[in-house]
Design an enzyme around this catalytic site. Structure first.
Site, PDB file in Angstrom:
ATOM      1  N   ARG A 269      29.332 -26.481 -11.080  1.00  0.00           N
ATOM      2  CA  ARG A 269      30.626 -27.150 -11.761  1.00  0.00           C
ATOM      3  C   ARG A 269      30.578 -28.347 -12.400  1.00  0.00           C
ATOM      4  O   ARG A 269      30.966 -28.944 -13.142  1.00  0.00           O
ATOM      5  CB  ARG A 269      31.856 -26.563 -11.075  1.00  0.00           C
TER       6      ARG A 269
ATOM      7  N   LYS B 193      21.554 -16.087   3.174  1.00  0.00           N
ATOM      8  CA  LYS B 193      22.443 -15.332   4.216  1.00  0.00           C
ATOM      9  C   LYS B 193      23.738 -16.324   4.200  1.00  0.00           C
ATOM     10  O   LYS B 193      23.964 -17.340   4.102  1.00  0.00           O
ATOM     11  CB  LYS B 193      21.716 -15.221   5.446  1.00  0.00           C
TER      12      LYS B 193
ATOM     13  N   HIS C 131      19.321 -15.348  11.953  1.00  0.00           N
ATOM     14  CA  HIS C 131      17.928 -15.887  12.312  1.00  0.00           C
ATOM     15  C   HIS C 131      17.601 -15.643  13.889  1.00  0.00           C
ATOM     16  O   HIS C 131      16.508 -15.330  14.079  1.00  0.00           O
ATOM     17  CB  HIS C 131      18.433 -17.630  12.516  1.00  0.00           C
TER      18      HIS C 131
HETATM   19  C1  BG6 Z   1      20.946 -22.431   8.142  1.00  0.00           C
HETATM   20  C2  BG6 Z   1      22.419 -22.463   8.749  1.00  0.00           C
HETATM   21  O1  BG6 Z   1      20.757 -20.994   7.934  1.00  0.00           O
HETATM   22  O2  BG6 Z   1      20.071 -22.720   9.250  1.00  0.00           O
HETATM   23  C3  BG6 Z   1      22.368 -23.920   9.421  1.00  0.00           C
HETATM   24  O3  BG6 Z   1      23.275 -22.172   7.951  1.00  0.00           O
HETATM   25  C4  BG6 Z   1      21.492 -24.452  10.374  1.00  0.00           C
HETATM   26  O4  BG6 Z   1      23.619 -24.118   9.909  1.00  0.00           O
HETATM   27  C5  BG6 Z   1      20.091 -24.128   9.779  1.00  0.00           C
HETATM   28  O5  BG6 Z   1      21.557 -25.577  10.651  1.00  0.00           O
HETATM   29  C6  BG6 Z   1      19.141 -24.291  10.935  1.00  0.00           C
HETATM   30  O6  BG6 Z   1      17.921 -24.395  10.390  1.00  0.00           O
HETATM   31  P1  BG6 Z   1      16.593 -24.783  11.135  1.00  0.00           P
HETATM   32  O7  BG6 Z   1      15.394 -24.503  10.298  1.00  0.00           O
HETATM   33  O8  BG6 Z   1      16.811 -26.288  10.830  1.00  0.00           O
HETATM   34  O9  BG6 Z   1      16.642 -24.408  12.416  1.00  0.00           O
END
Ligand code: BG6
Length: 508
Positions: A47, A156, A249
């Site tokens: 936007r 996600k 995750h």
């Molecule tokens: C994301 C989450 O998918 O993964 C975040 O939305 C999180 O909240 C992040 O901080 C963590 O990813 P990584 O790769 O830094 O462990």
């Protein structure tokens, strides 16, 4: 798989946090290492008003901030930002898409004969259902309409619970996109060290005989961060940690640790095995829901805000920023082996690791130099940082008598020298460009995961008396999480700061 010759990538949500921190740096790396299609353009869409030039300058400044210093190359940044174009529109407004089509045709002329369009939904999840319908309305979804193959990457969480995930799937397939066009991204699967778990398990024969309930006592999976929610208050306050980290995750890490070897390493066989793990998760009973899950929320510390003081967060919010839970897998390999998983924001450090705790020897034959006896072997799979693998085993303390002490055998990625550890988003975006869905989540897995976790969300909703425990920012989460695991004779392993690689861990 062949790289297409030409492609336009449309990033919807182009002025947001994900685009700034992850997508643009990943695309820049792909550009730098000449892994993008020969004729390639990126259309940023959101936007906020920008001219193409204004957007390019903004991205240049952000790249300098978010790309690792050793990857910064002014000339490459300059050529990369000239792949960028910008179109200001509200992605929720269906009429705005009428103007998107001519914009894409304009880009088609610039890059010449665009063969592929890739949409990346980097928007708040509330738009994941609307955008495909709007794209469909103007014929930007199927391979017909504006010519060229179409793919869509969806971040996600895919849905807020099982029902909304099913609704979303319905919108995509029935209406707008086929399964083979949809790439549900979970960047943990893009991490080199997560993929290496597959190699560790399935390219070596020594682990398989002990990788089961006969030898493994429990599995511990931790993915914690030492930062808060940054600028994402409005998203996070609706989502919470269960949706943001656990349902995707962490459960991916469970699947990779627990899965059976696929028949062959291809998209279908690999994703079949992931799905089987999700299907075999032991459904949570009322007792599990009440006793084996702990949720927490960070409170203020001397130097940090509490969650409720963060921007765009309800000051009375009960959204969880920490979850610890026990789960089980109902199959012959894992029956009776607990998986303890935990994740949280504002913890003392950032670390993601899987620890396989083997059963101790049946009785202590030797004295264990100041350690708990008998000592159990551990295999520590360090996903980030200090990527590597550590095997802990007992060794005789040199000298008289028979004292035994635990030592470590380490493999550290850093010992490979300057080998490039691939950026997770770069890996996954490139896979999508090539049309390889192996490391993307299939709809059956998303649904199976929600089938398992939705009862947790419902239980919290129906039982507001279930506490959200506070923990001061910078600590290891609520005490109740330590109590939950220690009641079962296990223990979280908290990585210690400032220790050398060979001595990474200390017990609580
Ligand atoms: C994301 C989450 O998918 O993964 C975040 O939305 C999180 O909240 C992040 O901080 C963590 O990813 P990584 O790769 O830094 O462990």
């Amino acid at each position: 798989m062949d790289k297409p010759k030409s492609m336009v990538m449309v990033i919807i949500g182009a002025s947001g946090d994900l685009t700034r921190r992850k997508l643009m740096p990943a695309l820049y790396l792909l550009h730098k290492y000449k892994r993008l299609p020969e004729h390639f353009a990126i259309l940023g869409l959101s936007r906020t008003e920008f001219t193409d030039e204004g957007y390019r300058e903004r991205i240049r400044a952000q790249l300098l901030r978010y790309v690792k210093p050793e990857e910064v190359d002014e000339e490459q940044i300059h050529s990369f930002i000239h792949l960028l174009y910008y179109f200001s529109m509200d992605p929720a407004d269906s009429d705005a898409y009428l103007l998107l089509q001519p914009k894409l045709l304009e880009l088609d002329k610039i890059i010449g004969n665009c063969e592929h369009y890739l949409y990346y939904l980097a928007t708040p999840p509330s738009l994941y259902g609307l955008i495909p319908q709007h794209l469909k309305k103007v014929g930007l979804n199927l391979d017909k309409g504006i010519k060229g193959k179409k793919r869509i990457i969806v971040e996600k969480p895919f849905g807020y619970d099982l029902d909304t995930a099913l609704e979303l799937s319905n919108i995509y397939y029935k209406d707008a996109f086929r399964e083979d066009q949809i790439f549900r991204i979970d960047h943990y699967l893009g991490k080199e060290t997560v993929q290496n778990i597959l190699a560790l398990r399935f390219a070596n024969s020594i682990f398989e005989p002990v990788w089961n309930r006969n030898y493994i006592d429990y599995i511990e999976i931790t993915a914690v961060e030492n930062m808060g929610i940054e600028q994402r208050g409005s998203y996070f306050d609706e989502a919470g940690t269960l949706r943001d980290m656990v349902q995707n995750h962490l459960i991916q890490l469970v699947a990779i640790t627990a899965m059976e070897p696929p028949m062959a390493f291809n998209a279908n066989n690999f994703r079949d095995e992931v799905f089987r793990v999700y299907q075999s998760l032991t459904p949570l009973t009322e007792k599990d829901l009440a006793e084996n899950i702990v949720r927490g929320q960070y409170t203020a510390s001397e130097t940090k805000n509490g969650y409720r003081e963060e921007k765009d967060v309800n000051p009375l919010s009960r959204t969880e920023t920490f979850v610890a839970m026990k789960l089980g897998i109902n199959n012959w390999r894992w029956g009776g082996v607990p998986f303890y998983i935990r994740t949280g924001k504002q913890m003392p450090t950032k670390v993601s690791e899987i620890i396989v705790h083997f059963k101790p020897t049946p009785y202590p034959l030797f004295n264990c130099a100041g350690q708990t006896c008998p000592m159990a072997n551990k295999l520590v799979i360090r996903i980030q940082p200090n990527e590597g693998i550590v095997l802990k085993f007992g060794m005789k303390v040199p000298g008289k008598g028979f004292e035994v002490e635990q030592v470590s055998m380490d493999f550290s990625y850093s010992s490979l020298g300057k080998l490039f550890i691939e950026d997770a988003y770069a890996r996954l975006i490139e896979d999508c460009i090539l049309g390889d869905p192996t490391l993307f989540t299939r709809s059956d897995a998303v649904e199976a995961s929600w089938r398992f976790f939705t009862p947790v969300l419902n239980f919290w909703k129906e039982h507001p008396e279930i506490p959200v425990y506070g923990y001061p920012a910078g600590t290891w989460g609520p005490r109740e999480s330590d109590e939950m695991i220690s009641k079962q004779g296990a223990c979280w392993t908290n990585p210690c700061k400032n220790l050398t690689n060979t001595n990474l861990y200390c017990e609580l």
